[in-house]
Write a protein that holds these residues in place. Structure first.
Motif, mmCIF file in Angstrom:
data_model
loop_
_atom_site.group_PDB
_atom_site.id
_atom_site.type_symbol
_atom_site.label_atom_id
_atom_site.label_comp_id
_atom_site.label_asym_id
_atom_site.label_seq_id
_atom_site.Cartn_x
_atom_site.Cartn_y
_atom_site.Cartn_z
ATOM 1 N N UNK A 160 0.822 -1.214 0.000
ATOM 2 C CA UNK A 160 0.000 0.000 0.000
ATOM 3 C C UNK A 160 0.857 1.266 0.000
ATOM 4 N N UNK A 161 1.991 1.212 0.734
ATOM 5 C CA UNK A 161 2.857 2.404 0.795
ATOM 6 C C UNK A 161 3.913 2.375 -0.308
ATOM 7 N N UNK A 162 4.112 1.188 -0.922
ATOM 8 C CA UNK A 162 5.167 0.967 -1.928
ATOM 9 C C UNK A 162 6.563 1.190 -1.341
ATOM 10 N N UNK A 163 6.686 0.905 -0.015
ATOM 11 C CA UNK A 163 7.979 1.047 0.674
ATOM 12 C C UNK A 163 8.404 -0.324 1.188
ATOM 13 N N UNK A 164 9.676 -0.656 0.993
ATOM 14 C CA UNK A 164 10.222 -1.934 1.453
ATOM 15 C C UNK A 164 10.365 -1.907 2.979
ATOM 16 N N UNK A 165 9.783 -2.910 3.654
ATOM 17 C CA UNK A 165 9.853 -2.993 5.127
ATOM 18 C C UNK A 165 9.403 -1.709 5.805
ATOM 19 N N UNK A 166 8.258 -1.203 5.377
ATOM 20 C CA UNK A 166 7.735 0.054 5.921
ATOM 21 C C UNK A 166 7.630 0.011 7.445
ATOM 22 N N UNK A 167 7.088 -1.119 7.966
ATOM 23 C CA UNK A 167 6.852 -1.203 9.422
ATOM 24 C C UNK A 167 8.151 -1.084 10.217
ATOM 25 N N UNK A 168 9.264 -1.527 9.614
ATOM 26 C CA UNK A 168 10.543 -1.501 10.336
ATOM 27 C C UNK A 168 11.323 -0.214 10.095
ATOM 28 N N UNK A 169 11.076 0.458 8.949
ATOM 29 C CA UNK A 169 11.968 1.574 8.590
ATOM 30 C C UNK A 169 11.335 2.959 8.690
ATOM 31 N N UNK A 170 10.015 3.032 8.730
ATOM 32 C CA UNK A 170 9.378 4.364 8.782
ATOM 33 C C UNK A 170 9.406 4.909 10.202
ATOM 34 N N UNK A 171 9.386 6.228 10.323
ATOM 35 C CA UNK A 171 9.372 6.850 11.654
ATOM 36 C C UNK A 171 8.015 6.596 12.325
ATOM 37 N N UNK A 172 7.960 6.604 13.661
ATOM 38 C CA UNK A 172 6.681 6.399 14.359
ATOM 39 C C UNK A 172 5.615 7.392 13.891
ATOM 40 N N UNK A 173 6.037 8.642 13.589
ATOM 41 C CA UNK A 173 5.066 9.661 13.160
ATOM 42 C C UNK A 173 4.451 9.299 11.814
ATOM 43 N N UNK A 174 5.317 8.870 10.888
ATOM 44 C CA UNK A 174 4.826 8.526 9.551
ATOM 45 C C UNK A 174 3.916 7.294 9.634
ATOM 46 N N UNK A 175 4.351 6.316 10.433
ATOM 47 C CA UNK A 175 3.539 5.098 10.590
ATOM 48 C C UNK A 175 2.154 5.442 11.127
ATOM 49 N N UNK A 176 2.140 6.260 12.196
ATOM 50 C CA UNK A 176 0.856 6.620 12.825
ATOM 51 C C UNK A 176 -0.036 7.349 11.818
ATOM 52 N N UNK A 177 0.570 8.248 11.033
ATOM 53 C CA UNK A 177 -0.205 9.012 10.050
ATOM 54 C C UNK A 177 -0.809 8.114 8.979
ATOM 55 N N UNK A 178 0.011 7.204 8.459
ATOM 56 C CA UNK A 178 -0.446 6.295 7.404
ATOM 57 C C UNK A 178 -1.565 5.387 7.929
ATOM 58 N N UNK A 179 -1.358 4.829 9.122
ATOM 59 C CA UNK A 179 -2.351 3.902 9.679
ATOM 60 C C UNK A 179 -3.687 4.599 9.943
ATOM 61 N N UNK A 180 -3.579 5.830 10.411
ATOM 62 C CA UNK A 180 -4.797 6.605 10.681
ATOM 63 C C UNK A 180 -5.549 6.870 9.371
ATOM 64 N N UNK A 181 -4.786 7.162 8.346
ATOM 65 C CA UNK A 181 -5.366 7.431 7.028
ATOM 66 C C UNK A 181 -6.110 6.207 6.504
ATOM 67 N N UNK A 182 -5.463 5.040 6.637
ATOM 68 C CA UNK A 182 -6.059 3.804 6.105
ATOM 69 C C UNK A 182 -7.377 3.474 6.806
ATOM 70 N N UNK A 183 -7.474 3.911 8.063
ATOM 71 C CA UNK A 183 -8.661 3.560 8.843
ATOM 72 C C UNK A 183 -9.758 4.609 8.738
ATOM 73 N N UNK A 184 -9.433 5.717 8.065
ATOM 74 C CA UNK A 184 -10.345 6.864 8.013
ATOM 75 C C UNK A 184 -11.706 6.458 7.436
ATOM 76 N N UNK A 185 -12.817 6.838 8.120
ATOM 77 C CA UNK A 185 -14.161 6.406 7.694
ATOM 78 C C UNK A 185 -14.526 6.847 6.272
ATOM 79 N N UNK A 186 -13.813 7.844 5.743
ATOM 80 C CA UNK A 186 -14.093 8.268 4.364
ATOM 81 C C UNK A 186 -13.733 7.151 3.374
ATOM 82 N N UNK A 187 -12.765 6.293 3.756
ATOM 83 C CA UNK A 187 -12.270 5.267 2.825
ATOM 84 C C UNK A 187 -12.529 3.841 3.305
ATOM 85 N N UNK A 188 -12.731 3.662 4.609
ATOM 86 C CA UNK A 188 -12.830 2.300 5.151
ATOM 87 C C UNK A 188 -14.077 2.144 6.015
ATOM 88 N N UNK A 189 -14.596 0.917 6.010
ATOM 89 C CA UNK A 189 -15.691 0.620 6.946
ATOM 90 C C UNK A 189 -15.207 -0.453 7.908
#
Length: 299
Positions: free
Chosen positions: A249-278
């Motif tokens: 989804x992010x097109x990043x290799x080992x995103x969970x291990x290499x992204x900063x906590x801030x970026x991870x939190x932002x991406x995860x929040x986005x994926x769960x956003x009610x505008x796109x997900x139920x």
């Protein structure tokens, strides 16, 4: 702080640089997505009727598959067309740069019975390399059906590639393109974080194709292909399948291990956003709609 964080994010590695990992992540994405059922419904129910004008009066169909992958969808299409037009033979030009995928396609063909009405021509190359070779050989033959399913994310010049393949169409020929719809969560997420993720080029959607075609005054038809992906496992810390899906989804290799906590939190929040997900029955289902764009021979 911002400076350090920016340097850290810019060191994220693109998933596409590791083709084995890319394929694994893609297969996990497909496993939890309704994409395959959606495309199956399209090939069985919509495609044979769409092809009526193209096939009319022909005994042989020239087909070019751009980025055909491991071939399952191609064979589904041929089988649906063969049921409706049993007398017709097919010349199928396969374009696929990934050797592993091409090998899987060839294996699938050798294991599938009843394909003697199709002649396969294998091209281990990208769409751009195929175009170069076509021009070098000064080929003038035309195609009745060209399909580019989920491949235009990776070409350098979107407009030039579309124009080239459209120029190969026969009278009544059709060019079928599928790409993510522009209004879905993953496209918006990659857009919001494009600087950190470096996803500018893979973040194309049918919106980009429409803009190009409209600017050229080219007419086209479009069809919605509703698709969902179950991203529940993405929210389970340390879940291997979830991590592979997030990589895709992010097109990043080992995103969970290499992204900063801030970026991870932002991406995860986005994926769960009610505008796109139920969220229902403990599952998180994200809208991953595709759109099909159909082009005909230029007048």
């Amino acid at each position: 702080m911002h400076m350090d964080q920016h340097i850290m994010e810019s060191q994220l590695t693109k998933l596409i640089t590791d083709s084995n990992r890319y394929l694994k992540c893609y297969h996990h994405y497909l496993k939890y997505s309704t994409n395959q059922q959606t495309m199956q419904e399209f090939t069985n129910n919509l495609l044979p009727d769409m092809m009526t004008k193209t096939v009319n009066g022909k005994s042989n169909l020239n087909v070019i598959g751009v980025g055909s992958g491991s071939g399952e969808l191609d064979l589904q299409m041929f089988s649906a067309l063969h049921r409706k037009y049993p007398e017709m033979t097919v010349d199928n030009e396969v374009i696929e740069p990934n050797p592993q995928q091409l090998r899987c396609y060839r294996d699938l063909v050798s294991q599938t019975q009843g394909l003697d009405y199709i002649r396969f021509n294998w091209n281990k190359m990208t769409a751009e390399e195929f175009e170069e070779q076509w021009k070098e050989k000064k080929r003038t033959d035309k195609a009745d059906l060209i399909h580019m399913f989920q491949v235009l994310y990776y070409v350098k010049d979107l407009g030039a590639t579309i124009s080239f393949f459209q120029s190969l169409l026969n009278k009544n020929g059709q060019l079928l393109i599928t790409l993510s719809a522009g209004n879905i969560g993953v496209v918006k997420m990659r857009n919001a974080y494009k600087n950190q993720l470096g996803t500018t080029e893979v973040n194309r959607s049918t919106g980009d194709i429409r803009r190009f075609l409209d600017s050229k005054g080219v007419s086209y038809q479009s069809y919605d292909l509703p698709t969902q992906i179950d991203i529940t496992k993405c929210f389970i810390e340390g879940d291997k399948e979830g991590e592979m899906m997030i990589d895709f989804l992010t097109q990043v290799l080992d995103f969970s291990k290499t992204a900063s906590p801030e970026l991870k939190a932002g991406v995860m929040e986005f994926l769960r956003c009610p505008e796109f997900s139920v969220e229902s029955n403990g599952k998180v289902l994200m809208n991953a709609n595709y759109e099909l764009i159909v082009l005909e021979q230029l007048p």
